[in-house]
Motif scaffolding. Structure first.
Motif, PDB file in Angstrom:
ATOM      1  N   THR A  50       0.798  -1.214   0.000  1.00 15.69           N
ATOM      2  CA  THR A  50       0.000   0.000   0.000  1.00 15.69           C
ATOM      3  C   THR A  50       0.838   1.274   0.000  1.00 15.69           C
ATOM      4  O   THR A  50       1.974   1.305   0.456  1.00 15.69           O
ATOM      5  CB  THR A  50      -0.934   0.033   1.227  1.00 15.69           C
ATOM      6  N   ARG A  52      -0.096   5.504   0.874  1.00 15.04           N
ATOM      7  CA  ARG A  52      -1.126   6.421   1.367  1.00 15.04           C
ATOM      8  C   ARG A  52      -0.747   7.863   1.080  1.00 15.04           C
ATOM      9  O   ARG A  52       0.384   8.282   1.342  1.00 15.04           O
ATOM     10  CB  ARG A  52      -1.329   6.233   2.875  1.00 15.04           C
ATOM     11  N   ASP A  89      -4.116   4.797  -1.692  1.00 13.81           N
ATOM     12  CA  ASP A  89      -5.163   5.589  -1.047  1.00 13.81           C
ATOM     13  C   ASP A  89      -4.990   7.038  -1.472  1.00 13.81           C
ATOM     14  O   ASP A  89      -4.119   7.749  -0.979  1.00 13.81           O
ATOM     15  CB  ASP A  89      -5.031   5.441   0.471  1.00 13.81           C
ATOM     16  N   ARG A  91      -7.632   9.129  -1.308  1.00 11.32           N
ATOM     17  CA  ARG A  91      -8.743   9.829  -0.657  1.00 11.32           C
ATOM     18  C   ARG A  91      -9.914  10.050  -1.610  1.00 11.32           C
ATOM     19  O   ARG A  91     -10.655  11.000  -1.484  1.00 11.32           O
ATOM     20  CB  ARG A  91      -8.266  11.165  -0.061  1.00 11.32           C
ATOM     21  N   THR A 117      -5.926   2.521  -7.681  1.00  7.21           N
ATOM     22  CA  THR A 117      -6.074   3.760  -6.934  1.00  7.21           C
ATOM     23  C   THR A 117      -7.537   4.172  -6.921  1.00  7.21           C
ATOM     24  O   THR A 117      -8.259   3.950  -7.898  1.00  7.21           O
ATOM     25  CB  THR A 117      -5.230   4.903  -7.528  1.00  7.21           C
ATOM     26  N   ASP A 118      -7.959   4.799  -5.814  1.00  8.39           N
ATOM     27  CA  ASP A 118      -9.299   5.377  -5.798  1.00  8.39           C
ATOM     28  C   ASP A 118      -9.268   6.822  -6.292  1.00  8.39           C
ATOM     29  O   ASP A 118     -10.265   7.531  -6.204  1.00  8.39           O
ATOM     30  CB  ASP A 118      -9.950   5.263  -4.423  1.00  8.39           C
ATOM     31  N   ILE A 157      -4.669   1.207   4.912  1.00  8.81           N
ATOM     32  CA  ILE A 157      -5.229   2.342   4.177  1.00  8.81           C
ATOM     33  C   ILE A 157      -6.721   2.119   3.954  1.00  8.81           C
ATOM     34  O   ILE A 157      -7.256   1.031   4.181  1.00  8.81           O
ATOM     35  CB  ILE A 157      -4.545   2.553   2.807  1.00  8.81           C
ATOM     36  N   GLY A 158      -7.374   3.180   3.468  1.00  7.29           N
ATOM     37  CA  GLY A 158      -8.702   3.051   2.892  1.00  7.29           C
ATOM     38  C   GLY A 158      -8.598   3.315   1.402  1.00  7.29           C
ATOM     39  O   GLY A 158      -7.972   4.286   0.990  1.00  7.29           O
ATOM     40  N   CYS A 159      -9.188   2.460   0.603  1.00 10.93           N
ATOM     41  CA  CYS A 159      -9.195   2.670  -0.848  1.00 10.93           C
ATOM     42  C   CYS A 159     -10.608   2.419  -1.350  1.00 10.93           C
ATOM     43  O   CYS A 159     -11.126   1.303  -1.209  1.00 10.93           O
ATOM     44  CB  CYS A 159      -8.208   1.732  -1.536  1.00 10.93           C
TER      45      CYS A 159
END
Length: 236
Positions: A50, A52, A89, A91, A117-118, A157-159
């Protein structure tokens, strides 16, 4: 990752994986609002590595930061293991690129299994021609430095609204990307393989004109016996 698990996951749809995860109470494992740049490729399967990003701040994020050989974005590209999936991540902000064609090409040449990736990728027409799966929200021309600061490598992370921990198993197909908790990967792969065999049988019967009632799910004894015979005939 167990090689058998990897091989199985290469043949399973993200839709089927989502159902297998839902049976275990996991409802939110599909990364939201990402799509493949190159949907004709085989499944993407690998353990998560990951990166971030946080919001960029002007006094920290000038173009000169790329002169640092330990810049987290550059270091993540060089450190991501072969066979892993780099998950970024951003965001959920695609106004600036998470990476571009050169960095994604480097990942591909190093044997990385894919990148997600988001946010967005720049040079997306080039990436779409690469022989490595890449998923993003939408094309994004501006450099990441305008909005994002790469801050941490290989942490949680958040994705796309999904929690991703290093080592989780990431699977992508033409529909999307699913994250399987590492400790469940082997059993999910085995169960979803069995589900796929049955779904192939059901699809064939539905295309022949058969009703789904009693077939999907197989509540009729005829459906169960027909499936057993179909499976034996095809060696599956």
């Amino acid at each position: 990752m167990d090689p058998t698990t990897r091989e199985r996951l290469m043949q399973i749809s993200t839709a089927t994986l989502c159902t297998a995860l839902f049976k275990r109470g996991l409802r939110n494992q599909c990364i939201q609002d990402v799509r493949p740049l190159n949907p004709g490729l085989p499944n993407m399967v690998g353990e998560a590595f990951t990166l971030r990003y946080i919001p960029a701040r002007e006094d920290r994020n000038g173009i000169a930061v790329f002169q640092n050989r330990d810049h987290p974005q550059r270091k993540a590209v060089e450190d991501c293991p072969g066979g892993a999936v780099l998950v970024i991540d951003s965001r959920k902000d695609a106004r600036a690129a998470s990476a571009g064609g050169i960095l994604v090409a480097r990942l591909m040449q190093r044997g990385v299994a894919g990148v997600v990736t988001d946010g967005g990728f720049r040079d997306s027409p080039d990436i779409a021609r690469y022989a490595m799966p890449a998923y993003h929200s939408r094309p994004s021309a501006p450099t990441n430095l305008t909005l994002h600061e790469a801050i941490e490598i290989n942490g949680p992370i958040g994705c796309g609204d999904v929690a991703v921990f290093p080592g989780d198993v990431v699977v992508g197909d033409a529909e999307g990307v699913v994250v399987i908790p590492a400790h469940l990967a082997d059993e999910i792969a085995a169960e979803a393989t069995e589900m796929t065999v049955f779904e192939d049988f059901v699809q064939e019967k539905v295309m022949e004109g058969r009703s789904i009632l009693g077939l999907y799910p197989p509540t009729d004894e005829r459906s169960r016996s027909d499936f057993a015979a179909w499976r034996a005939e095809r060696g599956r």
